[in-house]
Scaffold this motif. Structure first.
Motif, PDB file in Angstrom:
ATOM      1  N   GLY A  43      -2.244  14.814   3.282  1.00 23.44           N
ATOM      2  CA  GLY A  43      -0.934  15.451   3.174  1.00 23.44           C
ATOM      3  C   GLY A  43       0.041  14.952   4.219  1.00 23.44           C
ATOM      4  O   GLY A  43       1.248  14.901   3.969  1.00 23.44           O
ATOM      5  N   ILE A  44      -0.461  14.586   5.397  1.00 18.53           N
ATOM      6  CA  ILE A  44       0.381  14.084   6.481  1.00 18.53           C
ATOM      7  C   ILE A  44       0.349  12.567   6.531  1.00 18.53           C
ATOM      8  O   ILE A  44       1.388  11.910   6.656  1.00 18.53           O
ATOM      9  N   GLU A  45      -0.841  11.996   6.446  1.00 18.08           N
ATOM     10  CA  GLU A  45      -0.998  10.539   6.468  1.00 18.08           C
ATOM     11  C   GLU A  45      -1.312  10.077   5.048  1.00 18.08           C
ATOM     12  O   GLU A  45      -2.464   9.997   4.643  1.00 18.08           O
ATOM     13  N   HIS A  46      -0.268   9.772   4.308  1.00 22.03           N
ATOM     14  CA  HIS A  46      -0.397   9.511   2.882  1.00 22.03           C
ATOM     15  C   HIS A  46      -1.218   8.252   2.601  1.00 22.03           C
ATOM     16  O   HIS A  46      -0.997   7.207   3.230  1.00 22.03           O
ATOM     17  N   PRO A  47      -2.125   8.316   1.643  1.00 26.35           N
ATOM     18  CA  PRO A  47      -2.840   7.100   1.221  1.00 26.35           C
ATOM     19  C   PRO A  47      -1.868   6.113   0.585  1.00 26.35           C
ATOM     20  O   PRO A  47      -0.869   6.516  -0.025  1.00 26.35           O
ATOM     21  N   PRO A  48      -2.156   4.835   0.684  1.00 29.04           N
ATOM     22  CA  PRO A  48      -1.299   3.856   0.018  1.00 29.04           C
ATOM     23  C   PRO A  48      -1.361   4.030  -1.499  1.00 29.04           C
ATOM     24  O   PRO A  48      -2.406   4.357  -2.056  1.00 29.04           O
ATOM     25  N   LEU A  49      -0.224   3.789  -2.135  1.00 32.27           N
ATOM     26  CA  LEU A  49      -0.218   3.773  -3.596  1.00 32.27           C
ATOM     27  C   LEU A  49      -0.795   2.455  -4.095  1.00 32.27           C
ATOM     28  O   LEU A  49      -0.764   1.442  -3.396  1.00 32.27           O
ATOM     29  N   LEU A  50      -1.346   2.488  -5.296  1.00 31.28           N
ATOM     30  CA  LEU A  50      -1.903   1.274  -5.866  1.00 31.28           C
ATOM     31  C   LEU A  50      -0.790   0.286  -6.204  1.00 31.28           C
ATOM     32  O   LEU A  50       0.275   0.671  -6.673  1.00 31.28           O
ATOM     33  N   THR A  51      -1.068  -0.977  -5.950  1.00 31.98           N
ATOM     34  CA  THR A  51      -0.110  -2.047  -6.200  1.00 31.98           C
ATOM     35  C   THR A  51      -0.796  -3.149  -7.006  1.00 31.98           C
ATOM     36  O   THR A  51      -2.018  -3.142  -7.194  1.00 31.98           O
ATOM     37  N   TRP A  54      -3.347  -4.711  -4.818  1.00 29.04           N
ATOM     38  CA  TRP A  54      -4.561  -3.895  -4.689  1.00 29.04           C
ATOM     39  C   TRP A  54      -5.462  -4.109  -5.902  1.00 29.04           C
ATOM     40  O   TRP A  54      -6.671  -4.293  -5.768  1.00 29.04           O
ATOM     41  N   ILE A  55      -4.862  -4.084  -7.080  1.00 27.66           N
ATOM     42  CA  ILE A  55      -5.656  -4.244  -8.300  1.00 27.66           C
ATOM     43  C   ILE A  55      -6.306  -5.620  -8.326  1.00 27.66           C
ATOM     44  O   ILE A  55      -7.491  -5.766  -8.670  1.00 27.66           O
ATOM     45  N   ALA A  56      -5.552  -6.651  -7.952  1.00 27.18           N
ATOM     46  CA  ALA A  56      -6.114  -8.005  -7.937  1.00 27.18           C
ATOM     47  C   ALA A  56      -7.275  -8.093  -6.959  1.00 27.18           C
ATOM     48  O   ALA A  56      -8.328  -8.685  -7.262  1.00 27.18           O
ATOM     49  N   ALA A  57      -7.120  -7.495  -5.779  1.00 33.10           N
ATOM     50  CA  ALA A  57      -8.194  -7.518  -4.783  1.00 33.10           C
ATOM     51  C   ALA A  57      -9.411  -6.747  -5.268  1.00 33.10           C
ATOM     52  O   ALA A  57     -10.556  -7.153  -5.056  1.00 33.10           O
ATOM     53  N   CYS A  58      -9.163  -5.641  -5.932  1.00 34.78           N
ATOM     54  CA  CYS A  58     -10.251  -4.785  -6.428  1.00 34.78           C
ATOM     55  C   CYS A  58     -11.142  -5.525  -7.421  1.00 34.78           C
ATOM     56  O   CYS A  58     -12.355  -5.353  -7.421  1.00 34.78           O
ATOM     57  N   PRO A  61     -14.401 -10.606  -6.699  1.00 34.37           N
ATOM     58  CA  PRO A  61     -15.715 -10.455  -6.054  1.00 34.37           C
ATOM     59  C   PRO A  61     -15.593 -10.508  -4.537  1.00 34.37           C
ATOM     60  O   PRO A  61     -14.754 -11.234  -3.989  1.00 34.37           O
ATOM     61  N   ASP A  62     -16.428  -9.727  -3.856  1.00 34.07           N
ATOM     62  CA  ASP A  62     -16.321  -9.603  -2.404  1.00 34.07           C
ATOM     63  C   ASP A  62     -16.326 -10.959  -1.708  1.00 34.07           C
ATOM     64  O   ASP A  62     -15.534 -11.200  -0.782  1.00 34.07           O
ATOM     65  N   GLU A  63     -17.216 -11.852  -2.151  1.00 28.95           N
ATOM     66  CA  GLU A  63     -17.346 -13.135  -1.465  1.00 28.95           C
ATOM     67  C   GLU A  63     -16.155 -14.052  -1.697  1.00 28.95           C
ATOM     68  O   GLU A  63     -15.990 -15.057  -0.992  1.00 28.95           O
ATOM     69  N   GLN A  64     -15.292 -13.692  -2.660  1.00 29.21           N
ATOM     70  CA  GLN A  64     -14.126 -14.524  -2.942  1.00 29.21           C
ATOM     71  C   GLN A  64     -12.824 -13.927  -2.420  1.00 29.21           C
ATOM     72  O   GLN A  64     -11.768 -14.539  -2.557  1.00 29.21           O
ATOM     73  N   GLN A  65     -12.897 -12.751  -1.823  1.00 28.04           N
ATOM     74  CA  GLN A  65     -11.680 -12.103  -1.341  1.00 28.04           C
ATOM     75  C   GLN A  65     -11.105 -12.831  -0.136  1.00 28.04           C
ATOM     76  O   GLN A  65     -11.834 -13.275   0.751  1.00 28.04           O
ATOM     77  N   THR A  66      -9.789 -12.903  -0.108  1.00 34.08           N
ATOM     78  CA  THR A  66      -9.099 -13.486   1.034  1.00 34.08           C
ATOM     79  C   THR A  66      -8.967 -12.437   2.129  1.00 34.08           C
ATOM     80  O   THR A  66      -9.127 -11.239   1.883  1.00 34.08           O
ATOM     81  N   PRO A  67      -8.661 -12.832   3.371  1.00 34.31           N
ATOM     82  CA  PRO A  67      -8.416 -11.847   4.423  1.00 34.31           C
ATOM     83  C   PRO A  67      -7.309 -10.869   4.046  1.00 34.31           C
ATOM     84  O   PRO A  67      -7.389  -9.682   4.379  1.00 34.31           O
ATOM     85  N   GLU A  68      -6.296 -11.350   3.349  1.00 33.81           N
ATOM     86  CA  GLU A  68      -5.201 -10.468   2.930  1.00 33.81           C
ATOM     87  C   GLU A  68      -5.695  -9.429   1.928  1.00 33.81           C
ATOM     88  O   GLU A  68      -5.299  -8.258   1.989  1.00 33.81           O
ATOM     89  N   GLN A  69      -6.568  -9.835   1.028  1.00 35.70           N
ATOM     90  CA  GLN A  69      -7.111  -8.883   0.059  1.00 35.70           C
ATOM     91  C   GLN A  69      -8.008  -7.855   0.719  1.00 35.70           C
ATOM     92  O   GLN A  69      -7.979  -6.669   0.364  1.00 35.70           O
ATOM     93  N   ARG A  70      -8.790  -8.279   1.678  1.00 37.58           N
ATOM     94  CA  ARG A  70      -9.636  -7.325   2.401  1.00 37.58           C
ATOM     95  C   ARG A  70      -8.783  -6.318   3.163  1.00 37.58           C
ATOM     96  O   ARG A  70      -9.140  -5.140   3.259  1.00 37.58           O
ATOM     97  N   GLU A  71      -7.645  -6.756   3.671  1.00 35.30           N
ATOM     98  CA  GLU A  71      -6.739  -5.841   4.368  1.00 35.30           C
ATOM     99  C   GLU A  71      -6.142  -4.840   3.389  1.00 35.30           C
ATOM    100  O   GLU A  71      -5.994  -3.656   3.706  1.00 35.30           O
ATOM    101  N   LYS A 105      -3.602  12.723  -5.406  1.00 37.53           N
ATOM    102  CA  LYS A 105      -3.869  11.787  -6.502  1.00 37.53           C
ATOM    103  C   LYS A 105      -4.047  10.371  -5.949  1.00 37.53           C
ATOM    104  O   LYS A 105      -4.915   9.609  -6.417  1.00 37.53           O
ATOM    105  N   ALA A 106      -3.237  10.008  -4.955  1.00 35.21           N
ATOM    106  CA  ALA A 106      -3.367   8.677  -4.354  1.00 35.21           C
ATOM    107  C   ALA A 106      -4.720   8.504  -3.685  1.00 35.21           C
ATOM    108  O   ALA A 106      -5.308   7.416  -3.728  1.00 35.21           O
ATOM    109  N   TRP A 107      -5.251   9.575  -3.067  1.00 36.04           N
ATOM    110  CA  TRP A 107      -6.583   9.496  -2.451  1.00 36.04           C
ATOM    111  C   TRP A 107      -7.648   9.277  -3.519  1.00 36.04           C
ATOM    112  O   TRP A 107      -8.533   8.435  -3.364  1.00 36.04           O
ATOM    113  N   PHE A 108      -7.564  10.019  -4.621  1.00 35.88           N
ATOM    114  CA  PHE A 108      -8.514   9.813  -5.713  1.00 35.88           C
ATOM    115  C   PHE A 108      -8.440   8.369  -6.216  1.00 35.88           C
ATOM    116  O   PHE A 108      -9.463   7.751  -6.505  1.00 35.88           O
ATOM    117  N   ASP A 109      -7.225   7.842  -6.335  1.00 36.68           N
ATOM    118  CA  ASP A 109      -7.074   6.466  -6.812  1.00 36.68           C
ATOM    119  C   ASP A 109      -7.715   5.466  -5.860  1.00 36.68           C
ATOM    120  O   ASP A 109      -8.195   4.410  -6.296  1.00 36.68           O
TER     121      ASP A 109
END
Length: 225
Positions: A43-51, A54-58, A61-71, A105-109
């Motif tokens: 409620g105070i520290e809002h989760p990031p909304l999906l972008t 985010w979807i591309a990183a999700c 595969p873990d071994e192919q993620q870039t540092p930016e995607q992991r962030e 809802k953002a936390w659930f996402d």
């Protein structure tokens, strides 16, 4: 046992859902003082909304993620790790416009994530869940300005908070029959009905904490004044 407490109210002060959550946790720790409690304040520290990123990183595969995607996935990774460690999840939230606040809802996402907490099985047309997320209990503690959201109530058809949480709960590792709801109502009226609802809900939250802490069977509770 480990408790994960998710507070979704944007109010730091005078939040009834936070008050319910605090009463539940205090009663629990009075019986089990060595249990762990992790607080996640969406409620105070809002989760990031999906972008799109985010979807591309999700879906990468873990071994192919870039540092930016992991962030991009860092919040999700941390929130899922908290959830995986929890035996009991406590969600304390207001009901806004008949459903959950956007921050909740953002936390659930962020925590319901393909390839991490579930996967598609197109052959079987099922959605197997991660073995990390199983055997949990969920306690929903809510507050609302209106009233009569329970079964047979005037606003039963307008109630979208508990059904939405209940639908998502299986992706948190909560089996049927292990979700319990205690609610405060009548907040906008500010009359004796509201005062009675607050008293009943606080008593209900504390009683539910005692039952669950003692590992006694606890039927779903709805304390609504």
């Amino acid at each position: 046992m480990n408790l994960l407490v998710v507070n979704a109210s944007p109010r730091r002060e005078r939040s009834l859902s936070r008050r319910l959550g605090a009463a539940f946790v205090a009663e629990w720790l009075a019986l089990r003082p060595h249990d762990g409690v992790v607080q996640r304040d969406v409620g105070i520290e809002h989760p990031p909304l999906l972008t799109e990123a985010w979807i591309a990183a999700c879906f990468t595969p873990d071994e192919q993620q870039t540092p930016e995607q992991r962030e991009v996935l860092a919040y999700s990774d941390a929130a899922i790790a908290e959830l995986a460690r929890a035996d009991l999840v406590v969600i304390a939230t207001p009901r806004y416009n008949y459903g959950m606040p956007a921050a909740l809802k953002a936390w659930f996402d962020q925590v319901i994530r393909i390839r991490r907490t579930f996967r598609f099985d197109r052959a079987e047309k099922t959605w197997p869940l991660s073995p990390l997320l199983s055997g949990k209990t969920l306690v929903l503690l809510s507050s609302s300005g209106e009233f009569a959201f329970g079964p047979g109530g005037l606003r039963e058809r307008w109630e979208h908070l508990e059904p939405h949480v209940r639908t998502c709960a299986r992706y948190l590792g909560v089996a049927d029959g292990h979700l319990h709801h205690v609610a405060i109502e009548y907040q906008e009226f500010g009359d004796e009905r509201h005062s009675a609802s607050v008293r009943d809900a606080l008593d209900g939250a504390q009683e539910l904490a005692r039952r669950l802490a003692r590992s006694e069977p606890a039927p779903g509770v709805r304390a609504t004044g």
